[in-house]
Scaffold this motif. Structure first.
Motif: not given
Lengths: 419, 223
Positions: A238, A271, A274-275
């Motif tokens: 990401k 994201q 969050t990961d």
């Protein structure tokens, strides 16, 4: 000596075998007699040195020298005994003379005498001084008897009966001697190992430890692989996407498109966070670091859909690795309750008494939990095995289920609360 | 509006100072550890404070502890806690004095500037700002509950936003409906959950959160 090789192929071979057997045995006995005498001499040296130590430290140097020789002799004897007993030389190493033992040895003879290895060697030295030469004397006596019967006895009446009786006694003495030689040899080997080997650990315990160690290594290797994969496919990928988007945004001519790129980058960054959060929670839950085991278990209980009665009495903190293992065991158990039991309530109890931490997780659900059945229970077992912990499952069909986990561990002094 | 900031990572601390200053706040003090935070809170009595849970010296929950301690000395002192992760345990502790003026958000939310600034203002005004993650966890835990299952999907959405601390007006803006329509939903929700009706927005939010945090009703045992 007393036995003449009989003519003939098979019998000849047998005779050669017997002769080799006898020679081997005799060589062993002779060797032991020599080492036995050496042992006696060394024992004398050591005792004299010890006696002389109080006299202005006169005996210190010879005592140190003597102890080195004692160790050499003991190592030699142990190896010989290992060969005689047919121990596998690959696995039968010399007893680990620990670093501690070496340090004591160098620190001076007084400390060396306190080392358990040295004490074992000195005990063996005293015993071997007697049992080393003794068999040779015994065998010598038997051979003398044989010699006497064979050459010394002159029967008055050389009848057939007396000749037979004499022959029989010669054979009997020869056989006994032959057997005794070998028995003495293995006996000496056994005695040497008995006295010189460090206290043997029971096989079952070694197997258990080896198995749990393997499980722990496997589990941590798998865990590392999982972390690597999660990072690789998650946050890392990401971040690459974010950089790409920002790079594209920089080159954009159209402000609308640029905004879209930046928005996308921001979304992907969220994201990635969050990961990372999920990953960290799986490695070491932050609440465990913040609040210790009691707080972390309470936090885990709060996530359960059924009321969980939490009863924790822990006057101090555990070692971090134990704390982590016990937390994950409790969390795993609560997850199992939530997923499978259909329970309407559950309870967690944690106590530390007499050096044992006991964690009980129970529920009033459907029961029938099998140790071998779910990966959950096995996972708990693996986590605990690293700390020599145990898991007891009580789960009759129809419930209630209770998992009891026990770990022997120390409790540190109570955490100083920062107010 | 006067604000105290507590964050130990300089990068984030400077970012927060810049962000809040740019949005009309006056940063009276920015500290990087628990003891200094407690002193700053008690001395300045700011209109609101933005506090990282984990602070030196222990790098545990010093920020939260200092904030709770400050609130016990200065009741109702508005505090917005930021954290890398959410724990129901901490949400419960923050809400336990039921006096409002608390917020508990994931640090990620700072990235959405408008929503974040809105949350800071809400907390400063004595309102509540609960992270959607906290509310999601609470609702997931209560998924077997009969009263909650009786809500319509829209009522469920409204309940979620209300638990996060949003006012009827904000919820109405979100769904692009009228304020009145949202009011109808909230009345239905309160009736279905058996909560006493109240016109005070903050009290309603507290009631909802307290309801969600309570020990769930045990489902009837399958017989």
């Amino acid at each position: 000596m007393g036995i003449r090789p009989a003519p003939g192929g098979r019998a000849g071979k047998a005779a050669i075998g017997v002769a080799a057997y006898a020679v081997n045995g005799m060589a062993g006995l002779a060797l032991n007699a020599v080492t036995g005498l050496a042992a006696l001499a060394l024992l004398g040296l050591v005792l004299a040195s010890v006696a002389l130590v109080p006299v202005a430290g006169l005996g210190r140097a010879p005592l140190g020298r003597g102890l080195v020789l004692v160790r050499r002799l003991a190592v030699f004897q142990r190896r010989w005994a290992g060969r005689v007993l047919g121990l596998d030389s690959a696995t039968d190493s010399d007893p680990g003379y620990s670093r501690e033992s070496g340090r004591r040895r160098r620190a001076g003879p007084e400390l060396a005498l306190r080392d358990p290895g040295t004490r074992r060697e000195l005990t063996w030295l005293a015993v071997h001084g007697v049992t080393g030469p003794a068999p040779v004397v015994a065998v010598w006596a038997m051979l003398s008897a044989l010699d006497y019967v064979f050459f010394g006895l002159r029967p008055m009446d050389p009848s057939r009966l007396t000749t037979f009786a004499l022959s029989m006694s010669i054979v009997a003495i020869a056989v006994v001697t032959l057997m005794a030689v070998s028995l003495f040899r293995t006996g000496q080997a056994r005695l040497a190992r008995l006295l010189l080997d460090p206290d043997p650990a029971p096989d079952a315990r070694i197997r258990e430890l080896a198995a749990s160690r393997a499980a722990v290594v496997d589990a941590s290797a798998a865990e590392l692989r999982r972390v690597e994969r999660d990072l690789h496919d998650g946050a890392q990928a990401k971040l690459i996407a974010i950089r790409m988007n920002l790079g594209l945004a920089r080159g954009c001519r159209d402000p609308g498109e640029m905004l879209q790129m930046i928005d996308e980058a921001r979304q992907v960054a969220g994201q990635a966070l969050t990961d990372l959060r999920d990953l960290v929670r799986g490695i070491h839950p932050p609440v465990l670091a913040d609040r210790g085991l009691a707080g972390a278990i309470e936090a885990a209980a709060l996530l359960c859909p059924m009321p969980v009665e939490v009863d924790i009495d822990l006057p101090g903190r555990l070692q971090p690795p134990v704390e982590s293992a016990v937390y994950f065991a409790a969390a795993e158990a609560l997850t199992n309750v939530t997923k499978h039991s259909g329970a309407s309530r559950a309870w967690v109890r944690l106590r530390h008494a007499a050096g044992v931490l006991r964690l009980t997780v129970g529920d009033d659900g459907c029961g029938g939990v099998q140790r071998a059945g779910g990966t959950g229970v096995r996972g708990i077992e693996n986590r605990l095995s690293a700390f020599d912990g145990s898991l007891t499952v009580s789960s009759p069909p129809g419930g209630p289920t209770e998992l009891t986990m026990e770990v022997t561990c120390a409790l540190s002094s109570p955490k100083i609360s920062h107010s | 509006m006067r604000v105290v900031i507590a964050e130990d990572l300089a990068l984030l601390r400077d970012g927060l100072v810049r962000l809040l200053s740019a949005n009309g706040f006056t940063v009276v003090e920015a500290v990087d550890n628990g003891p200094m935070l407690l002193r700053a809170l008690v001395r300045h009595r700011p209109d609101v404070s933005v506090v990282d849970v984990r602070l030196p010296p222990g790098f545990a929950d010093e920020g939260l502890r200092a904030a709770l301690e400050a609130r016990s000395r200065v009741p109702g002192l508005p505090v917005l806690i930021l954290s890398q992760y959410v724990e129901q345990l901490y949400a419960r502790e923050l809400l336990s004095d039921r006096s409002g003026g608390v917020g508990y958000l994931l640090k990620d939310r700072v990235g959405d500037v408008d929503t974040f600034v809105d949350a800071v203002r809400r907390v400063a005004g004595g309102g509540t700002a609960m992270d959607p993650e906290v509310v999601t966890q609470l609702l997931a835990r209560r998924s077997r509950d009969e009263p909650l299952a009786a809500l319509t999907p829209r009522e469920h959405e409204v309940l979620t936003l209300m638990a996060e601390g949003m006012s009827n007006l904000a919820i109405a803006a979100r769904f692009q409906v009228t304020d009145k329509a949202v009011g109808k939903h909230t009345n239905n929700i309160f009736a279905k959950l058996g909560l006493p009706p109240s016109d005070d927005h903050n009290r309603r939010v507290m009631a909802v959160l307290t309801y969600l945090q309570a020990t769930p009703v045990a489902p009837r045992s399958p017989m």
